[in-house]
Design an enzyme around this catalytic site. Structure first.
Site, PDB file in Angstrom:
ATOM      1  CG  HIS A  91      53.386  75.000   9.433  1.00 27.68           C
ATOM      2  ND1 HIS A  91      54.636  74.912  10.027  1.00 27.68           N
ATOM      3  CD2 HIS A  91      52.929  76.249   9.733  1.00 27.68           C
ATOM      4  CE1 HIS A  91      54.920  76.042  10.653  1.00 27.68           C
ATOM      5  NE2 HIS A  91      53.915  76.873  10.490  1.00 27.68           N
TER       6      HIS A  91
HETATM    7  O1  RIB Z   1      52.143  74.414  14.045  1.00 29.46           O
HETATM    8  C1  RIB Z   1      51.568  74.549  12.767  1.00 29.46           C
HETATM    9  C2  RIB Z   1      50.250  73.856  12.717  1.00 29.46           C
HETATM   10  O2  RIB Z   1      49.349  74.490  13.624  1.00 29.46           O
HETATM   11  C3  RIB Z   1      49.558  73.970  11.348  1.00 29.46           C
HETATM   12  O3  RIB Z   1      48.738  72.846  11.147  1.00 29.46           O
HETATM   13  C4  RIB Z   1      48.712  75.195  11.480  1.00 29.46           C
HETATM   14  O4  RIB Z   1      47.560  75.162  10.621  1.00 29.46           O
HETATM   15  C5  RIB Z   1      48.275  75.084  12.909  1.00 29.46           C
HETATM   16  O5  RIB Z   1      47.157  74.213  12.954  1.00 29.46           O
END
Ligand code: RIB
Ligand code: CA
Length: 324
Positions: free
Chosen positions: A244
């Site tokens: 992500h």
């Molecule tokens: O939903 C994904 C996000 O939430 C990313 O930033 C992961 O590191 C968590 O913080």
């Protein structure tokens, strides 16, 4: 394409994919990372601060790290040990030096608020913010020092979802943890690119690619081991791991790696079933002004190639340092 590096500030909650985002940020050669702020989210504020310093020390990144909020603005902290492990960096976080061989001595530096404010008010050009955790630090800075908003080029954040959430059916984790902070940021008037689950769930790294990473020296091995741990959670659902946060970093220096729609997004802060929902108005039915470029498509292969190139660059630099 300009050779000038893009000045950025990263706000993160490492966190496994945050660590890959830092790898890309410092290995791509395209960003001037002016500072790193940490926030509680994937794990406690103490852990995210230590993890950031440990991992940045390992990749040889010389940058100030400032500790931010230990909890959301109004709510108790929600963490994600099921995804990132109890200390936040999977299995490598379990050992004192995190398996990186780096002694991380505690340094009580300035706060995230001071770091963010000082850099934005004093940097000669506008700065791009890259928040990849809950938006608590950014919101606090906007509320405490609203004049900094004019010093921001844009915010490229990892968070939100136009379709399905991951912490609840409606909400993505970063927004869910601190919806009031997210509302402050999305309502701020600062240009935003939202790198949400709609694209990060397409930006997967597959097992064969992780094996190829593992062969790229110590940096590749550590990143692969982070991906191994991350895979325990994600393999139930995907053929690969969604990295992500790293996609938000990539979208700063290669904005066309994602396709976006300029629409209105607002954040639900009171719904019984929809708390933390990023409400994306694709058809303009609300009449609210568009405030955000929502990413919907991604060039996955190009993204993975950027990760490989960054790991190779950092490994080359690490080898040089080890010979000094
Ligand atoms: O939903 C994904 C996000 O939430 C990313 O930033 C992961 O590191 C968590 O913080
Ligand atoms: Ca994160």
């Amino acid at each position: 394409m300009s050779d000038a590096k893009i000045p950025v500030l990263i706000d993160c909650d490492p966190g496994i994919d945050d660590a890959v985002a830092l790898t890309l940020a410092f290995g791509c050669g395209r960003l001037d990372v002016l500072g790193v702020a940490t926030v509680a989210g994937n794990t406690t504020g103490e852990n995210t601060y230590r993890n950031a310093r440990k991992f940045l020390s390992f990749i040889g990144a010389e940058v100030e790290v400032a500790r931010g909020a230990d909890k959301p603005m109004l709510r108790p902290l929600v963490t994600a040990p099921d995804v990132h492990g109890k200390t936040g960096l999977g299995a490598i976080g379990e050992t004192e030096d995190g398996g990186t061989g780096n002694d991380v001595t505690d340094t009580a530096g300035r706060s995230a608020l001071d770091l963010i404010t000082e850099i934005l008010l004093n940097h000669p050009t506008k700065v791009t913010l890259i928040p990849v955790g809950p938006l608590t630090n950014i919101a606090i800075a906007f509320l405490a020092r609203p004049e900094i908003k004019d010093r921001i080029e844009k915010i490229v954040l990892m968070g939100g979802a136009a379709l399905e959430g991951n912490r609840t059916p409606a909400a993505e984790f970063n927004i869910y943890v601190d919806p009031e902070a997210a509302r402050v940021v999305f309502d701020s008037g600062v240009p935003i690119t939202m790198i949400g689950l709609d694209v990060t769930h397409q930006a997967l790294i597959y097992p064969d690619e992780i094996e190829a990473l593992r062969k790229l020296g110590l940096v590749g091995r550590i990143v692969a081991e982070l991906m191994d741990f991350y895979g325990h959670h994600y393999r139930k659902r995907f053929e690969g791991n969604p990295i992500h946060d790293a996609l938000a970093v990539a979208a700063v220096f290669e904005p066309d790696i994602v396709s976006t729609r300029h629409v209105n997004v607002c954040v639900e802060t009171s719904g019984e079933f929809t708390l933390g929902r990023t409400v994306v108005d694709f058809r303009g039915v609300t009449g609210r002004e568009p405030n955000c470029d929502v990413a919907l498509g991604v060039d996955r292969e190009r993204f993975i190639n950027l990760i490989f190139a960054a790991v190779q660059n950092l490994e080359r630099r690490r080898e040089v340092r080890s010979r000094e």
